[in-house]
Design an enzyme around this catalytic site. Structure first.
Site, PDB file in Angstrom:
ATOM      1  N   TYR A   1       0.678  -1.120  -0.028  1.00 11.47           N
ATOM      2  CA  TYR A   1       0.015   0.026  -0.091  1.00 11.47           C
ATOM      3  C   TYR A   1       0.808   1.334   0.020  1.00 11.47           C
ATOM      4  O   TYR A   1       0.278   2.238   0.333  1.00 11.47           O
ATOM      5  CB  TYR A   1      -0.775   0.282   1.251  1.00 11.47           C
ATOM      6  CG  TYR A   1      -1.904  -1.155   1.143  1.00 11.47           C
ATOM      7  CD1 TYR A   1      -2.991  -1.065   0.432  1.00 11.47           C
ATOM      8  CD2 TYR A   1      -1.705  -2.495   2.150  1.00 11.47           C
ATOM      9  CE1 TYR A   1      -3.910  -2.325   0.272  1.00 11.47           C
ATOM     10  CE2 TYR A   1      -2.600  -3.149   2.257  1.00 11.47           C
ATOM     11  CZ  TYR A   1      -3.581  -3.424   1.299  1.00 11.47           C
ATOM     12  OH  TYR A   1      -4.714  -4.248   1.063  1.00 11.47           O
TER      13      TYR A   1
ATOM     14  N   ASP B   1      -0.980 -10.704   9.626  1.00  6.62           N
ATOM     15  CA  ASP B   1      -0.050 -11.745   9.013  1.00  6.62           C
ATOM     16  C   ASP B   1       1.264 -11.653   9.226  1.00  6.62           C
ATOM     17  O   ASP B   1       2.191 -12.504   9.425  1.00  6.62           O
ATOM     18  CB  ASP B   1      -0.344 -12.095   7.429  1.00  6.62           C
ATOM     19  CG  ASP B   1      -1.565 -12.880   7.312  1.00  6.62           C
ATOM     20  OD1 ASP B   1      -1.674 -13.858   7.906  1.00  6.62           O
ATOM     21  OD2 ASP B   1      -2.238 -12.361   6.438  1.00  6.62           O
TER      22      ASP B   1
ATOM     23  N   TYR C   1     -11.561  -1.615  -0.038  1.00  9.34           N
ATOM     24  CA  TYR C   1     -11.415  -1.276   1.536  1.00  9.34           C
ATOM     25  C   TYR C   1     -10.283  -0.485   1.816  1.00  9.34           C
ATOM     26  O   TYR C   1     -10.202   0.056   2.843  1.00  9.34           O
ATOM     27  CB  TYR C   1     -11.515  -2.861   2.451  1.00  9.34           C
ATOM     28  CG  TYR C   1     -10.371  -3.327   2.850  1.00  9.34           C
ATOM     29  CD1 TYR C   1      -9.616  -3.982   2.092  1.00  9.34           C
ATOM     30  CD2 TYR C   1     -10.056  -3.212   4.125  1.00  9.34           C
ATOM     31  CE1 TYR C   1      -8.344  -4.558   2.469  1.00  9.34           C
ATOM     32  CE2 TYR C   1      -8.709  -3.909   4.630  1.00  9.34           C
ATOM     33  CZ  TYR C   1      -8.025  -4.440   3.929  1.00  9.34           C
ATOM     34  OH  TYR C   1      -7.121  -5.124   4.313  1.00  9.34           O
ATOM     35  N   ARG C   2      -9.351  -0.446   0.853  1.00  8.46           N
ATOM     36  CA  ARG C   2      -7.941   0.080   1.338  1.00  8.46           C
ATOM     37  C   ARG C   2      -7.358   0.163   0.068  1.00  8.46           C
ATOM     38  O   ARG C   2      -7.351  -0.742  -0.848  1.00  8.46           O
ATOM     39  CB  ARG C   2      -7.334  -1.002   2.226  1.00  8.46           C
ATOM     40  CG  ARG C   2      -6.119  -0.520   2.712  1.00  8.46           C
ATOM     41  CD  ARG C   2      -5.656  -1.441   3.712  1.00  8.46           C
ATOM     42  NE  ARG C   2      -4.501  -1.451   4.528  1.00  8.46           N
ATOM     43  CZ  ARG C   2      -3.803  -2.090   5.140  1.00  8.46           C
ATOM     44  NH1 ARG C   2      -4.409  -3.448   5.707  1.00  8.46           N
ATOM     45  NH2 ARG C   2      -2.534  -2.002   5.975  1.00  8.46           N
TER      46      ARG C   2
ATOM     47  N   HIS D   1       4.244  -6.429  -4.494  1.00  6.25           N
ATOM     48  CA  HIS D   1       2.906  -6.951  -4.882  1.00  6.25           C
ATOM     49  C   HIS D   1       2.130  -5.554  -4.756  1.00  6.25           C
ATOM     50  O   HIS D   1       2.431  -4.846  -3.862  1.00  6.25           O
ATOM     51  CB  HIS D   1       2.488  -7.970  -4.039  1.00  6.25           C
ATOM     52  CG  HIS D   1       2.601  -8.081  -2.664  1.00  6.25           C
ATOM     53  ND1 HIS D   1       1.253  -7.450  -2.078  1.00  6.25           N
ATOM     54  CD2 HIS D   1       3.153  -8.202  -1.652  1.00  6.25           C
ATOM     55  CE1 HIS D   1       1.611  -7.422  -0.720  1.00  6.25           C
ATOM     56  NE2 HIS D   1       2.713  -7.860  -0.445  1.00  6.25           N
TER      57      HIS D   1
END
Ligand code: ADP
Length: 502
Positions: free
Chosen positions: A87, A146, A450-451, A369
């Site tokens: 992000y 995670d 959501y983000r 990613h």
């Protein structure tokens, strides 16, 4: 987007920060600052470089930083650990921002052993919190995401997700302290009353509850939160459901909804295809796999865990083509790396880094990613439709689709991960371009994200368009009122202050 102030103003702000916090608290050396670039973007790209990084150690220092930013109208970008990988990491939306890195404010201020909450500063990582809980006797578990290296505050403010009963991290915040864009300190909820005894025990304010205004937000710098903990259960069962082929998603999801709504299952389950750890606990990433793996947990007294498992067997075990299984642990048996796989550990609130290794499989240690994460209702036929739609988009781009879906009781976040090699500029940029038609398609079908990271914040904000973006206009009105100089996180989540609009 670049900072809308001259280099001289930025220079003056950096000098003022050095004077106020000491020169050791400020980094302005270009090579050192490169550490705060997003490792999951084109290697060497400078379009989101910060002009300096400042490391306050107290609330008072955070206040000084904000006041100096206002004086010079220089934008700030806040991170707690800056591990928001996928992000943007620590990189700001606006080039030239000064990074406010809160990793040195890392005190655990309280562990309340009776009410089950911790009070933490922004630099407290999941590893730190869980170590402290264990050292205090292990009566309380924390939900964790995670990876254990991020912070409790950074993750939960982003609506990050964990995998225990308290895995909806945005919901897990119990009372905040915030430095506002004008440098003032505010406490939310019962904390607004000096000396209140229930600040971290009761969730609402008297009058409007404003905590949500500081999540995925540019309205303040959060300097502490109360964080709800889960009592260590007598027994913990780490459970799985395996099936082959997409169609079985329909009965499995419908059954999961029932089991979550009646609280037979009260953690936050995860459904993946091609992204799970395999039975030996080794990272297993095979996006071409048709094998789905759903995991969930049961917690409580032995009798309860047994009774719940019998219900699970009856409801999920009777679906044709489905295999189910479980491993049962004592609550006191902390599942170490030598015991159990990632799934077992993460649902017991034991932080690790094993998923990062898994994500290095496609292109080696530098693998980057980009996450795409639309939300849908938790209805089997809808989830199958979403998965097939996302699959189709990945097929069109010729990219493998690794699915990882996070289940809530009534909704699902259908996360997919686009892997790339940041050293390959062309392919990396293509991946970011692929995001746009995916976003447009999912929006046209009624699904929002959501983000998202710094690169796509405006595009995602644009999809929330009801009544000519009434929500964004409302939030911008508040933003302009509380941050007239537009110094805090301009552009975060597509909210631009007046000075940057148009
Ligand atoms: P993590 O600690 O998980 O690494 P980050 O520090 O990268 O998380 O933060 C994630 C995002 O949350 C940041 O980009 C920032 O916008 C926001 N954020 C992080 N910490 C704070 C904070 N203390 N106050 C306000 N916003 C924050």
């Amino acid at each position: 987007m670049e900072a809308r102030v001259g280099a001289d103003a930025i220079e003056a702000a950096i000098n003022a920060l050095r004077a106020a916090l000491g020169s050791d608290a400020v980094i302005a050396d270009r090579d050192q600052l490169n550490e705060f670039r997003d490792p999951f973007y084109v290697l060497g790209d400078d379009s989101h470089d910060v002009s300096a990084a400042v490391f306050p150690v107290s609330v008072e220092e955070v206040q000084s930083v904000v006041r100096i930013a206002n004086e010079h109208k220089v934008p700030l970008w806040t991170v707690s650990q800056g591990r928001n990988y996928g992000y943007g990491g620590a990189a700001p939306r606006v080039k030239g921002s000064i990074l406010v890195n809160l990793s040195k404010m890392n005190r655990i201020l309280e562990i309340n052993e009776e009410l089950g909450y911790a009070v933490v500063e922004p630099g407290v990582r999941w590893f730190d919190l869980v170590d402290a809980l264990e050292a205090a006797g292990g009566k309380w578990w924390s939900s964790i995401p995670d990876l254990g290296w991020g912070s409790v505050i950074g993750n939960s403010l982003e609506y990050g997700r964990g995998h225990t009963r308290f895995g909806s991290h945005g919901h897990n915040i119990a009372g905040m302290e915030v430095v506002l864009p004008n440098g003032e300190v505010m406490r939310t909820g019962m904390g607004a009353m000096t000396g209140n005894k229930a600040w971290h025990a009761y969730p609402f304010s008297y009058g409007p509850t404003v905590d949500g205004l500081f999540m995925q937000s540019s309205m303040g710098i959060v300097t502490r939160i109360g964080w709800r903990l889960m009592p260590r259960p007598e027994k913990y069962a780490s459970c799985w459901v395996h099936f082959d082929g997409d169609e079985i998603i329909v009965p499995v999801i419908d059954a999961m909804r029932e089991l979550q709504l009646d609280e037979t299952i009260n953690n936050y389950p995860f459904l993946g295809r091609g992204v799970s750890a395999n039975a030996e606990g080794q990272p297993d990433l095979d996006p071409n796999s048709q094998k789905w793996a759903l995991r969930f947990a049961l917690y409580g007294y032995e009798e309860i865990v047994e009774a719940k498992w019998r219900i699970v067997e009856r409801v999920l075990g009777s679906i044709p083509g489905v295999e189910i299984g479980r491993k049962v642990y004592d609550g006191t048996d902390r599942v170490g790396p030598d015991k159990g796989i990632h799934d077992d550990r993460v649902q017991a609130g034991i932080p690790g880094m094993e998923l990062l290794d898994l994500y290095k499989v496609p292109f080696g240690p530098d693998t980057g990613h980009l996450d795409f994460s639309p939300i849908g209702p938790l209805i089997g036929s809808e989830v199958l439709k979403m998965v097939r739609q996302v699959q189709k988009l990945y097929d069109e781009f010729g990219e493998p689709y690794a699915a990882g879906c996070m289940l809530l009781p009534t909704s699902i976040i259908v996360v997919s991960v686009m892997f790339f090699d940041p050293k390959d500029k062309e392919k990396t940029l293509r991946m970011f371009e692929n995001f746009d038609p995916m976003l447009a398609k999912m929006k046209s079908e009624g699904y929002g994200l959501y983000r998202t990271g710094i690169y796509k914040m405006d595009a995602v904000a644009d999809t929330f368009d009801f009544n000519d973006h009434a929500l964004r206009r409302f939030v911008e009105t508040i933003k302009d009122a509380v941050d007239p100089n537009g110094v805090l996180q301009p552009g975060k989540q597509g909210i631009w202050p007046q000075a940057y609009r148009g």
